[in-house]
Design a protein around this motif. Structure first.
Motif, PDB file in Angstrom:
ATOM      1  N   GLY A 300       0.784  -1.220   0.000  1.00  0.00           N
ATOM      2  CA  GLY A 300       0.000   0.000   0.000  1.00  0.00           C
ATOM      3  C   GLY A 300       0.818   1.273   0.000  1.00  0.00           C
ATOM      4  O   GLY A 300       0.383   2.310  -0.508  1.00  0.00           O
ATOM      5  N   VAL A 303       1.391   3.086  -3.407  1.00  0.00           N
ATOM      6  CA  VAL A 303       0.270   3.702  -4.118  1.00  0.00           C
ATOM      7  C   VAL A 303       0.346   5.211  -3.966  1.00  0.00           C
ATOM      8  O   VAL A 303       0.487   5.730  -2.852  1.00  0.00           O
ATOM      9  N   ASP A 304       0.289   5.917  -5.089  1.00  0.00           N
ATOM     10  CA  ASP A 304       0.245   7.374  -5.023  1.00  0.00           C
ATOM     11  C   ASP A 304      -0.749   7.877  -6.068  1.00  0.00           C
ATOM     12  O   ASP A 304      -1.354   7.111  -6.811  1.00  0.00           O
ATOM     13  N   ALA A 309      -7.973   6.634  -1.988  1.00  0.00           N
ATOM     14  CA  ALA A 309      -7.841   5.297  -2.563  1.00  0.00           C
ATOM     15  C   ALA A 309      -9.188   4.586  -2.553  1.00  0.00           C
ATOM     16  O   ALA A 309     -10.005   4.774  -1.647  1.00  0.00           O
ATOM     17  N   ALA A 333       2.240  -3.252  -8.259  1.00  0.00           N
ATOM     18  CA  ALA A 333       2.316  -2.030  -7.452  1.00  0.00           C
ATOM     19  C   ALA A 333       3.426  -1.113  -7.944  1.00  0.00           C
ATOM     20  O   ALA A 333       3.268   0.116  -7.972  1.00  0.00           O
ATOM     21  N   ARG A 337       1.317   1.545  -9.714  1.00  0.00           N
ATOM     22  CA  ARG A 337       0.996   2.228  -8.455  1.00  0.00           C
ATOM     23  C   ARG A 337      -0.406   1.866  -7.972  1.00  0.00           C
ATOM     24  O   ARG A 337      -1.160   2.700  -7.498  1.00  0.00           O
ATOM     25  N   ALA A 338      -0.754   0.603  -8.147  1.00  0.00           N
ATOM     26  CA  ALA A 338      -2.031   0.071  -7.663  1.00  0.00           C
ATOM     27  C   ALA A 338      -1.775  -1.349  -7.160  1.00  0.00           C
ATOM     28  O   ALA A 338      -0.790  -1.990  -7.547  1.00  0.00           O
ATOM     29  N   TRP A 368      -6.795  -1.848  -5.891  1.00  0.00           N
ATOM     30  CA  TRP A 368      -6.881  -0.769  -4.897  1.00  0.00           C
ATOM     31  C   TRP A 368      -5.860   0.295  -5.262  1.00  0.00           C
ATOM     32  O   TRP A 368      -4.677   0.000  -5.458  1.00  0.00           O
ATOM     33  N   GLY A 369      -6.325   1.533  -5.393  1.00  0.00           N
ATOM     34  CA  GLY A 369      -5.403   2.599  -5.752  1.00  0.00           C
ATOM     35  C   GLY A 369      -6.114   3.937  -5.839  1.00  0.00           C
ATOM     36  O   GLY A 369      -7.269   4.085  -5.417  1.00  0.00           O
ATOM     37  N   LYS A 370      -5.419   4.928  -6.399  1.00  0.00           N
ATOM     38  CA  LYS A 370      -5.949   6.292  -6.518  1.00  0.00           C
ATOM     39  C   LYS A 370      -6.601   6.487  -7.891  1.00  0.00           C
ATOM     40  O   LYS A 370      -6.143   5.923  -8.895  1.00  0.00           O
ATOM     41  N   ARG A 373      -4.518   7.185 -11.061  1.00  0.00           N
ATOM     42  CA  ARG A 373      -3.787   6.056 -11.614  1.00  0.00           C
ATOM     43  C   ARG A 373      -4.706   5.124 -12.414  1.00  0.00           C
ATOM     44  O   ARG A 373      -4.265   4.459 -13.358  1.00  0.00           O
TER      45      ARG A 373
END
Length: 596
Positions: A300, A303-304, A309, A333, A337-338, A368-370, A373
């Motif tokens: 986690g 993630v950015d 998120a 990841a 970035r997820a 799971w992420g932003k 992304r």
């Protein structure tokens, strides 16, 4: 006949034709009826719009929110599991179990709330067992209305009847005075639905939009975090809270797969549970502060991006570069970035550790992420589509609060400490304030179509009284039956109330016909109680059309019912209930025989 009553009857006939033929949606028909009453001068604009502020409309809107909160906290799921276990896989057994259970729930609660609560439960039950939901929803809705006859406080009509009886100089009704009649009516309703199942339509509705890709076999890994509320508690408690869609596949402790741990074994921080879970359970696990999806806990921090998120679903495209590679090999990841938090495969053929599974075309990844992304992921040729995650987290820790609010709401309404609309409105607001359901979801729970339908139909009753049509019909009835035998008069009072309640509310029907019942009883030199009670019963348990009971309106769309379905199934049942009500009322208050 004066012009106004005739004009009203013409508008009423046109409305009923549109309702029955379904040439237009029911809410559109209700609005056209409302406009016709205003444009013809039968109602003033203020009266026409009064339905939107009516008690029935307020209660129904509040009930939608309350039932949504019960679902959001997992209470309806637990009830559904209990009913599902008792109902087995048979349609006959499901009806035999559901109808008495729903009737008992309705005996001290609002029947519309019970119907709204049971609607998603039975829909999921039918879908899981391959049954037609239309064969279950109508018996359930009828049982909810029948259950209101078990106590005096279950329906406003009986409270009004009690007041009329007392004003007529007779002893008032006790809370269980009508219970013998109610028990018989519930029993007859169950037996009728079991015997006449062939009359019920067999329709399989399409899945609602929110059910798209709502799957029940997501594979994921769950980590018990340090300081978890689950630490030292047995696995059985976690199973109970998450429901029957949660399945443990393996238990890793100290990096070793442990086969000696059972449901009675305590969880400890650092334990890794290899599980399959439904979408709702997966979302609930992610939101539980004592648990974490293992992949998020591990990756986690990589993630950015912009925004909070969130979980989404991605389907692996044909020819994707990811096919044949495992989740562990992808370094997802680091590249996107997820985090891959869960995996679903149609045939379920996955190894114990989902991260070791070579990916296939059509696999569904829970990411799971932003949001920023996800735009990059959506454009990637390796994915066929990117859609919002279908699961809704269950706020199970707030279930006791939701149950307490429900009990307080019902108690306040039943004891008349607060008017029923205010009590239910307060209950709905309390559910939102205590975060049993968030405000956005609360608004989504309100079925605007049903709300508009109810608000549009209520002015029909106002116009019926204002034009003198109701009084005209009541006077003719009194002239016709004044000297008939008592049993026949009781049946007629039930029947007239059953017809009138299709337009008026049960309370308005009782208020209108109750004085006539008292006059008829006095002309026969008999107690008023059985005549008023039969009138109230006719207003409460008549199943001729879906507009006669607000609970029936709730199931109209999900069950794909037509107006004709209610008439075909409800007319024989209503006639049977009318005869039973008259017979029991004569036995209870006129000294008639219990057996023919």
């Amino acid at each position: 006949m004066d012009a106004q009553p005739l004009l009203f009857l013409l508008i009423l006939a046109g409305s009923l034709y549109l309702f029955v033929s379904e040439r237009l949606r029911v809410d559109v028909t209700a609005m056209l009826t409302l406009l016709a009453l205003v444009l013809t001068g039968l109602l003033e604009p203020r009266q026409a719009l009064s339905g939107f502020a009516s008690e029935a409309a307020i209660i129904v809107a509040a009930v939608f929110v309350i039932s949504g909160a019960l679902a959001a906290t997992g209470l309806t799921e637990r009830i559904g599991q209990a009913i599902g276990r008792a109902a087995g896989r048979s349609e006959t057994r499901a009806i035999a179990v559901t109808m008495p259970a729903v009737a008992m729930l309705s005996s001290f609660t609002h029947h519309v709330m019970v119907t709204a609560m049971m609607l998603p439960i039975l829909s999921r039950f039918a879908r899981a067992r391959g049954l037609s939901v239309s064969r279950l929803l109508m018996p359930m809705s009828f049982a909810a209305s029948l259950g209101t006859t078990l106590t005096l406080v279950s329906a406003p009509a009986f409270l009004l009847a009690d007041d009329l009886i007392e004003r007529a100089g007779a002893p008032g009704l006790g809370i269980f005075s009508i219970t013998p009649i109610g028990l018989l009516l519930v029993a007859l309703g169950v037996l009728y639905m079991l015997a006449a199942r062939w009359l019920l339509p067999r329709r399989f509705g399409a899945l609602a939009d929110e059910d798209y890709l709502r799957l029940d076999r997501y594979r994921t890994e769950l980590l018990v975090v340090e300081g978890s509320r689950w630490s030292t508690r047995p696995l059985a408690e976690l199973r109970k809270e998450l429901g029957d869609k949660f399945r443990l596949l393996g238990w890793v402790r100290d990096r070793r797969l442990r086969e000696d741990l059972t449901d009675a074994s305590p969880l400890i921080a650092g334990d890794l549970l290899l599980v399959e879970a439904s979408a709702d359970a997966l979302a609930s696990l992610h939101d539980d502060p004592g648990l974490e999806l293992h992949a998020i806990a591990r990756y986690g921090d990589r993630v950015d991006g912009d925004g909070p998120a969130q979980l989404v679903q991605a389907v692996l495209a044909p020819g994707s570069e990811f096919i044949g590679r495992s989740v562990r090999e992808l370094n997802f990841a680091g590249r996107f970035r997820a985090v891959i938090a869960g995996l679903w495969r149609r045939d379920g053929s996955l190894p114990l550790r989902a991260s070791d599974a070579p990916l296939r075309e059509g696999d569904l990844l829970v990411l799971w992420g932003k949001p920023s992304r996800f735009a990059e992921l959506a454009a990637h040729h390796g994915f066929l589509m990117l859609v919002p995650f279908a699961g809704e987290a269950r706020r199970r820790v707030r279930a006791p609060i939701a149950l307490a609010i429900l009990a307080a709401t019902v108690l306040a309404a039943a004891t008349e400490w607060l008017p029923a609309p205010l009590a239910f409105l307060l209950g709905a607001v309390a559910m939102v304030v205590t975060r049993c359901v968030d405000v956005d979801q609360a608004y989504r729970e309100i079925d605007v179509r049903i709300f508009v339908m109810i608000a549009g139909v209520i002015p029909l009753g106002i116009a019926m009284e204002r034009t003198g049509t109701a009084q005209l019909l009541a006077g003719g009835l009194l002239h016709l039956i004044a000297h008939w035998p008592a049993l026949a008069v009781l049946v007629v009072m039930f029947g007239v109330a059953a017809l009138l309640t299709q337009i008026l509310s049960d309370a308005a029907t009782t208020v209108l016909l109750g004085p006539i019942a008292v006059e008829v009883a006095q002309s026969l030199q008999l107690p008023a109680t059985p005549f008023v009670v039969c009138t109230a019963l006719g207003a409460v348990v008549a199943f001729l059309t879906p507009i006669g009971h607000h609970g029936n309106l709730l199931i109209l769309g999900p069950g794909q019912y037509r107006f004709a379905d209610f008439l075909r199934i409800g007319l024989p049942l209503t006639a049977l209930l009318g005869l039973a009500s008259a017979w029991m009322a004569r036995w209870l208050w006129l000294g008639g025989p219990l057996w023919p």
